[in-house]
Write an enzyme that holds these catalytic residues in place. Structure first.
Site, mmCIF file in Angstrom:
data_model
loop_
_atom_site.group_PDB
_atom_site.id
_atom_site.type_symbol
_atom_site.label_atom_id
_atom_site.label_comp_id
_atom_site.label_asym_id
_atom_site.label_seq_id
_atom_site.Cartn_x
_atom_site.Cartn_y
_atom_site.Cartn_z
ATOM 1 N N ASP A 24 -2.378 -9.019 10.022
ATOM 2 C CA ASP A 24 -3.643 -8.459 9.545
ATOM 3 C C ASP A 24 -4.352 -9.456 8.642
ATOM 4 O OD1 ASP A 24 -2.959 -6.264 10.905
ATOM 5 O OD2 ASP A 24 -2.763 -4.919 9.179
ATOM 6 N N ALA A 25 -3.552 -10.130 7.810
ATOM 7 C CA ALA A 25 -4.147 -11.059 6.848
ATOM 8 C C ALA A 25 -4.853 -12.201 7.579
ATOM 9 C CB ALA A 25 -3.066 -11.600 5.922
ATOM 10 N N ASP A 52 -8.001 -10.979 9.111
ATOM 11 C CA ASP A 52 -9.055 -10.822 8.105
ATOM 12 C C ASP A 52 -9.674 -12.162 7.729
ATOM 13 O OD1 ASP A 52 -9.461 -8.103 7.631
ATOM 14 O OD2 ASP A 52 -7.565 -7.960 6.553
ATOM 15 N N LEU A 71 -13.078 0.375 7.713
ATOM 16 C CA LEU A 71 -13.218 0.229 6.261
ATOM 17 C C LEU A 71 -13.344 -1.235 5.881
ATOM 18 C CD1 LEU A 71 -10.392 2.685 5.154
ATOM 19 C CD2 LEU A 71 -12.844 3.010 4.749
ATOM 20 N N GLU A 90 -5.886 6.869 -2.206
ATOM 21 C CA GLU A 90 -4.775 7.383 -1.399
ATOM 22 C C GLU A 90 -4.223 6.266 -0.521
ATOM 23 O OE1 GLU A 90 -8.005 9.565 0.421
ATOM 24 O OE2 GLU A 90 -6.986 9.394 2.362
ATOM 25 N N LYS A 107 -3.244 3.893 2.449
ATOM 26 C CA LYS A 107 -3.816 3.579 3.755
ATOM 27 C C LYS A 107 -2.649 3.551 4.735
ATOM 28 C CE LYS A 107 -6.935 0.390 6.100
ATOM 29 N NZ LYS A 107 -6.160 0.130 7.326
ATOM 30 N N LYS A 151 -12.361 6.191 -2.043
ATOM 31 C CA LYS A 151 -13.573 6.824 -1.507
ATOM 32 C C LYS A 151 -14.326 7.464 -2.665
ATOM 33 C CE LYS A 151 -10.972 7.889 2.646
ATOM 34 N NZ LYS A 151 -10.170 8.900 3.353
ATOM 35 N N CYS A 161 39.857 -18.781 13.705
ATOM 36 C CA CYS A 161 38.799 -17.849 13.323
ATOM 37 C C CYS A 161 38.013 -17.412 14.564
ATOM 38 C CB CYS A 161 37.859 -18.525 12.329
ATOM 39 S SG CYS A 161 36.541 -17.447 11.794
#
Ligand code: IVH
Length: 718
Positions: A42-43, A46, A92, A125, A127, A299, A447
């Site tokens: 997302d970054a 953006d 938004l 609130e 997101k 908001k 091992c």
């Protein structure tokens, strides 16, 4: 890629930049919306979007007809009926820091013409990182549910939404037309269970709950959706024939009383400080919530103000999403696990409470090594900040010590291998005296974590070179416990014959093991009755019993004992037995043995330490003994035993003029001499070139024979 600042772009550059960004974003959109398989965080998305906007602002004439700034997301995928939204579903704007939030307040204040001190109440609130949906009720009856689609046209997902357990199908005493909007999401625990089930069925798992939710919601068959525990948070509305309340807070509360799930972390804030404080508090709770969130949405609370503020192209002016920094998140370090790699390295892995970072669910992070754990003072139960960058394994940045639970204690790094119980050591670099950052299991041959790798090394071409035995066969034999250590290879035929440890059915199943490319003569042919190939394998194994000692020693896979060192050791000890004998002495700390060993040119402290560590592990000793009983390497050829320097210990010092130092050593070794690096009473000849110093003095004082390079050459060339 370094980017030119927007202010410095020429027009031509700007045009091609806009094209590049549009292409990249289109690609990312398709991956995200249509394939539910994001290719970009997302970054990063953006960053592209903002750069696009900035360039368009500077060069308005260059704005493309398909500009990403005009788009809201992908067009509907075509599998569901398309429905035009009665009220567009907007996106938004984002705030990435506190300053962006202050600016948001300022814009509202300016737009509404408010006095500087007039209070602006906001709701704040989480997101939710899911998919928005619009659910339409007519006369209280659910009649339609749609996805957001491109914001103007969505897809009809009514049948699927009807399967969501927390979405009411019917509402009492509501406006005739009511569209409830909110987020469809999948809880983290449900997501984990779903992925586990998918993995168990051998199916592809989802990268994160959001993708899983998208996949479930876009199912053509609603019964599939019903089998996935999707949920819905209501936070907004679309078309509505009468208002629900006169504030945002009141309207959402009303949705709550109507039977919708609303988010319990929604708060009303009166000042910027309060808003930011709520943001921080939600950020802190992020890891412990059962659903993914990627920010906090603010908001304007008064709906009449929302009305006045209205919209810009893609966003309402009255709302903003304050994003969390995309690549970092806090979560709980539940456990530190130690994994043993193929080379015996003990690598600590942090087991985390799953959290989404940069769009991917992270449940493990690397802790690198013991020093790193100590540096961080990471303890089980700690809250930690983790960071993800690109494809690299997530890392722990720091411990949030304020959140440390009471009664924890510092992590104690194991000094024994958690897989086989052998000692695990940190080697010391003899030159610097520093300890290796990596702690390693010394149980090389025994091992299980290293077993297959060791056996593969043992049979490899430069070691025992057994025709017909390849990595696939080793994996198979190891898995069946038929071959666990090198010696087992040589007893395999016996055991097969006796049929004690292997049944006919086991033999039958060898059918599926086809020859590999690298070993075209593999015995595991399609025809088990092809006894010939089995015979060939066993013949090859028999043949390997007499491999030369250097190969056997190299094949043991002792750290720092490569081909060259294997040869040096073989020459020094001449027989497997004497080598093992010396190894045990080294393990016991026999100084004399150690000194003699490191006096051999090409063998130093590191090899001596590695041998000591290897032989200090009793199970290695027993594995070597088992092997010793199976192989009979021919006596080490006395290299050119007729040469006048055979068996002599020689030391080179000073400058050599006829050949390089390496060449001289190789030549001497090939003639059966032992090349040492230091002069001692055991030295037979010192070859001293110009500039020889202390070694020459010492040799003279010990009465060691010394000669020039020319004399030496005359000697060896006869
Ligand atoms: S309000 C006009 N509230 O975020 C404003 N959106 O980036 C409508 N989202 O498409 C959105 N949680 O899918 C709002 N508490 C929340 C949200 C939320 C998640 C999503 C929603 C929207 C996207 C915008």
């Amino acid at each position: 890629m370094s980017e030119t600042a927007v202010d410095d772009l020429t027009e031509a550059e700007a045009r091609s930049e806009l094209q590049r960004i549009a292409d990249q974003m289109a690609l990312a959109d398709r991956a995200y919306y249509e394939n539910d398989d994001p290719v970009m965080t997302d970054a990063d998305y953006d960053v592209l979007r903002r750069r696009n906007l900035a360039i368009e602002e500077r060069f308005p004439a260059l704005k493309r007809s398909d500009s990403p700034s005009e788009k809201l997301g992908a067009a509907p995928s075509g599998r569901f009926a398309k429905v035009r939204h009665a009220v567009p579903m907007l996106s938004l704007d984002n705030a990435f820091n506190d300053d962006d939030v202050t600016e948001f307040y300022d814009r509202i204040r300016r737009f509404l013409g408010l006095e500087g001190d007039e209070e602006i109440a906001l709701t704040a609130e989480p997101k939710i990182d899911g998919l928005s949906a619009n659910i339409r009720y007519e006369h209280g009856q659910l009649v339609l549910a749609t996805t957001r689609g491109d914001g103007a046209v969505g897809e009809d997902i009514t049948q699927n939404v009807l399967t969501l357990k927390n979405v009411p199908h019917q509402l009492d005493s509501v406006p005739d037309i009511l569209e409830v909007r909110g987020e469809v999401y999948l809880g983290k625990a449900d997501f984990a269970a779903m992925n586990e089930a998918l993995a168990a069925e051998g199916k592809k798992i989802f990268a994160n709950p959001r993708n899983a939710a998208a996949g479930a919601l876009r199912q053509k068959d609603p019964s599939v959706t019903a089998s996935r525990p999707l949920k819905f948070f209501a936070y907004s509305w679309g078309e509505i024939s009468a208002p629900l309340a006169d504030t945002q807070f009141g309207a959402v509360e009303r949705l709550g009383t109507l039977g919708f799930e609303i988010n319990p972390l929604m708060a009303r804030t009166l000042t910027t400080a309060e808003t930011i404080a709520h943001y921080r508090s939600i950020e802190e709770q992020r890891a412990t919530l059962d659903y993914d969130i990627d920010g906090v949405v603010y908001k304007v609370d008064r709906l009449d103000w929302q009305q006045r503020l209205g919209f810009v192209t893609r966003f309402p002016r009255w709302a903003i999403a304050h994003k969390f920094s995309a690549e970092q998140a806090q979560t709980i370090l539940e456990r530190i696990d130690i994994q043993v790699g193929r080379t015996g390295a003990l690598t600590p892995t942090a087991r985390l409470r799953p959290v989404t970072v940069g769009g991917v669910v992270v449940s493990n992070a690397t802790l690198h090594n013991q020093d790193e754990i100590e540096r961080l003072d990471a303890r089980e139960g700690d809250t930690v900040v983790i960071q993800r960058a690109g494809d690299v394994i997530p890392q722990i940045v720091r411990v949030v010590t304020e959140k440390r639970p009471k009664g924890t204690s510092a992590y104690v790094f194991p000094d024994h291998c958690p897989v086989c119980g052998s000692r695990a050591v940190r080697e010391e670099n003899p030159r610097t005296g520093e300890r290796d950052v990596v702690r390693r299991c010394t149980g090389g041959l025994v091992c299980p974590a290293q077993g297959i790798e060791h056996l593969n090394h043992f049979i490899s071409r430069k070691a025992m070179d057994i025709d017909g035995l390849g990595e696939r066969q080793i994996r198979d034999l190891f898995g069946r416990h038929l071959v666990r250590e090198p010696a087992d290879i040589f007893t395999l035929q016996e055991r097969l014959k006796d049929n004690k440890t292997i049944g006919t059915s086991d033999l039958q199943s060898y059918k599926r093991l086809a020859p590999t490319k690298s070993r075209p003569h593999a015995v595991w042919t399609d025809d088990v009755t092809n006894a010939k190939s089995l015979e060939n394998l066993f013949a090859a194994i028999e043949d390997a019993r007499t491999r030369p000692l250097p190969r056997v020693l190299f094949g043991l896979g002792i750290r720092h004992v490569g081909e060259v060192t294997g040869r040096l050791l073989a020459q020094r000890f001449e027989s497997f037995e004497r080598f093992v004998e010396a190894g045990r002495k080294l393990a016991d700390g026999d100084e004399e043995e150690r000194r003699e060993l490191i006096s051999i040119d090409g063998i130093g402290e590191t090899v001596a330490d590695a041998l000591a560590d290897f032989f200090r592990e009793p199970r290695n000793v027993s594995a070597v003994e088992h092997l010793m009983a199976q192989v009979t390497p021919p006596p080490v050829e006395k290299v050119a035993s007729s040469s006048p320097v055979s068996g002599k210990t020689v030391v080179f010092t000073g400058k050599l003029e006829e050949m390089t130092r390496d060449e001289a050593k190789a030549r001497a070794t090939s003639l059966g001499a032992k090349v040492a690096s230091a002069v001692s009473a055991k030295t037979d000849i010192l070859i001293a070139g110009p500039g020889a110093g202390s070694k020459l003095t010492k040799a003279e004082s010990l009465g060691v024979q010394t000669m020039t390079e020319g004399e030496w050459l005359a000697l060896i060339n006869g």
